[in-house]
Design a protein around this motif. Structure first.
Motif, short mmCIF file in Angstrom:
data_model
loop_
_atom_site.label_atom_id
_atom_site.label_comp_id
_atom_site.label_asym_id
_atom_site.label_seq_id
_atom_site.Cartn_x
_atom_site.Cartn_y
_atom_site.Cartn_z
N ALA A 67 49.81 48.28 32.41
CA ALA A 67 50.88 48.63 31.48
C ALA A 67 52.01 47.61 31.62
O ALA A 67 52.33 47.16 32.72
N ALA A 68 52.59 47.26 30.49
CA ALA A 68 53.69 46.30 30.44
C ALA A 68 54.55 46.63 29.23
O ALA A 68 54.14 47.39 28.36
N PRO A 69 55.74 46.05 29.17
CA PRO A 69 56.59 46.31 28.01
C PRO A 69 55.94 45.87 26.68
O PRO A 69 56.15 46.50 25.65
N HIS A 70 55.14 44.79 26.72
CA HIS A 70 54.56 44.23 25.49
C HIS A 70 53.07 43.95 25.66
O HIS A 70 52.60 43.73 26.77
N ARG A 71 52.33 43.92 24.56
CA ARG A 71 50.88 43.78 24.60
C ARG A 71 50.42 42.45 25.18
O ARG A 71 49.40 42.40 25.87
N ALA A 72 51.13 41.36 24.91
CA ALA A 72 50.67 40.06 25.39
C ALA A 72 50.54 40.04 26.91
O ALA A 72 49.53 39.57 27.45
N GLU A 73 51.54 40.55 27.61
CA GLU A 73 51.49 40.58 29.07
C GLU A 73 50.40 41.53 29.56
O GLU A 73 49.67 41.22 30.50
N ALA A 74 50.29 42.69 28.92
CA ALA A 74 49.30 43.68 29.34
C ALA A 74 47.88 43.13 29.16
O ALA A 74 47.04 43.25 30.07
N LEU A 75 47.60 42.53 28.03
CA LEU A 75 46.26 41.98 27.77
C LEU A 75 45.94 40.82 28.70
O LEU A 75 44.83 40.75 29.26
N ALA A 76 46.87 39.92 28.89
CA ALA A 76 46.65 38.77 29.77
C ALA A 76 46.45 39.22 31.21
O ALA A 76 45.57 38.72 31.92
N ALA A 77 47.25 40.17 31.66
CA ALA A 77 47.14 40.66 33.04
C ALA A 77 45.81 41.38 33.26
O ALA A 77 45.19 41.24 34.32
N CYS A 78 45.36 42.13 32.28
CA CYS A 78 44.09 42.84 32.39
C CYS A 78 42.93 41.84 32.51
O CYS A 78 42.06 41.99 33.37
N ALA A 79 42.93 40.83 31.66
CA ALA A 79 41.89 39.80 31.72
C ALA A 79 41.92 39.07 33.06
O ALA A 79 40.87 38.83 33.68
N TYR A 80 43.09 38.74 33.53
CA TYR A 80 43.22 38.08 34.82
C TYR A 80 42.67 38.95 35.95
O TYR A 80 41.93 38.47 36.81
N ALA A 81 43.01 40.23 35.93
CA ALA A 81 42.60 41.14 37.00
C ALA A 81 41.08 41.26 37.11
O ALA A 81 40.53 41.22 38.21
N ILE A 82 40.38 41.38 35.99
CA ILE A 82 38.91 41.52 36.08
C ILE A 82 38.27 40.22 36.56
O ILE A 82 37.33 40.24 37.34
N GLU A 83 38.79 39.09 36.12
CA GLU A 83 38.22 37.82 36.57
C GLU A 83 38.43 37.62 38.07
O GLU A 83 37.53 37.16 38.77
N ARG A 84 39.61 37.97 38.56
CA ARG A 84 39.88 37.85 40.00
C ARG A 84 39.01 38.82 40.80
O ARG A 84 38.48 38.45 41.85
N LEU A 85 38.87 40.05 40.31
CA LEU A 85 38.03 41.03 41.00
C LEU A 85 36.61 40.48 41.14
O LEU A 85 36.04 40.50 42.23
N LYS A 86 36.04 39.97 40.06
CA LYS A 86 34.68 39.43 40.10
C LYS A 86 34.58 38.23 41.05
O LYS A 86 33.54 38.02 41.66
N ALA A 87 35.64 37.46 41.16
CA ALA A 87 35.61 36.25 41.98
C ALA A 87 35.80 36.51 43.47
O ALA A 87 35.19 35.82 44.28
N ILE A 88 36.63 37.51 43.86
CA ILE A 88 37.00 37.59 45.27
C ILE A 88 36.76 38.93 45.96
O ILE A 88 36.86 39.00 47.19
N ALA A 89 36.48 39.99 45.23
CA ALA A 89 36.33 41.30 45.89
C ALA A 89 34.98 41.41 46.59
O ALA A 89 33.96 41.00 46.04
#
Length: 142
Positions: free
Chosen positions: A98-120
Motif C-alpha cells: 500500500a502506498a499513497p499512489h499507484r505508481a509506488e505501490a505497483l513498482a514496490a510490488c514488482a520489486y518485492a516479488i523479484e527480490r523474493l525469488k532471487a534471495i529467499a
C-alpha cells in the motif's frame, strides 16, 4: 520494521494481507497473487512442494520490506509464502503493498516479488506424472 512477513504451512488468507497494509493515508494497494499452474517447461505439473528455512526466510522477507521502504517510501507491505504440498490453483505467494499512489505501490510490488525469488531460502519441487524435479532460478516469466 512494520509490515507483515510470514512463511505459512496452510492456506494463505488474502484478507489478512489486505488488513495488514490498508489505511486511510494509502490510496493504492497493489498485489501479486502467485498460484500453482498446471504446466512448466512443456510438462504437466500435478502438484508442487515448497520447503523453506523458515526463520531465515522470514528474516529475508523483512529485509525485502526494508528495501521497499528505502526505495519506494512505503512500509506498508505484506509478504506471505506457503510451504508444504500445494495443488494446482492454490496460492503459493501473496504480496500486498500500500502506498499513497499507484505508481509506488505497483513498482514496490514488482520489486518485492523479484527480490523474493532471487534471495529467499525457499525451494520448489514440481511433481509430474513421470517423476519430479527441483526448480531453480529467479527469472521473470519462468
Amino acid at each position: 520494521m512494520p509490515g507483515f512477513f510470514r512463511i505459512v504451512d496452510g492456506p494463505i488468507r488474502f484478507d489478512q494481507a489486505m488488513e495488514a497494509v490498508a489505511g486511510p493515508d494509502r490510496g493504492a494497494i497493489a498485489t501479486f497473487h502467485g498460484t500453482v499452474r498446471e504446466h512448466h517447461a512443456g510438462r504437466r505439473v500435478l502438484r508442487l512442494e515448497y520447503h523453506a528455512y523458515t526463520a531465515m526466510a522470514e528474516e529475508i522477507l523483512r529485509q525485502i520490506g526494508q528495501e521497499v521502504r528505502d526505495r519506494f517510501g512505503t512500509e506498508h507491505l505484506a509478504i506471505l509464502h506457503r510451504t508444504g504440498t500445494l495443488a494446482i490453483g492454490e496460492t503459493s505467494v501473496l504480496i500486498a503493498v500500500a502506498a499513497p499512489h499507484r505508481a509506488e505501490a505497483l513498482a514496490a510490488c514488482a520489486y518485492a516479488i523479484e527480490r523474493l525469488k532471487a534471495i529467499a531460502p525457499i525451494w520448489k519441487k514440481e511433481h509430474y506424472a513421470d517423476g519430479s524435479a527441483w526448480i531453480e532460478g529467479c527469472a521473470s516469466g519462468d
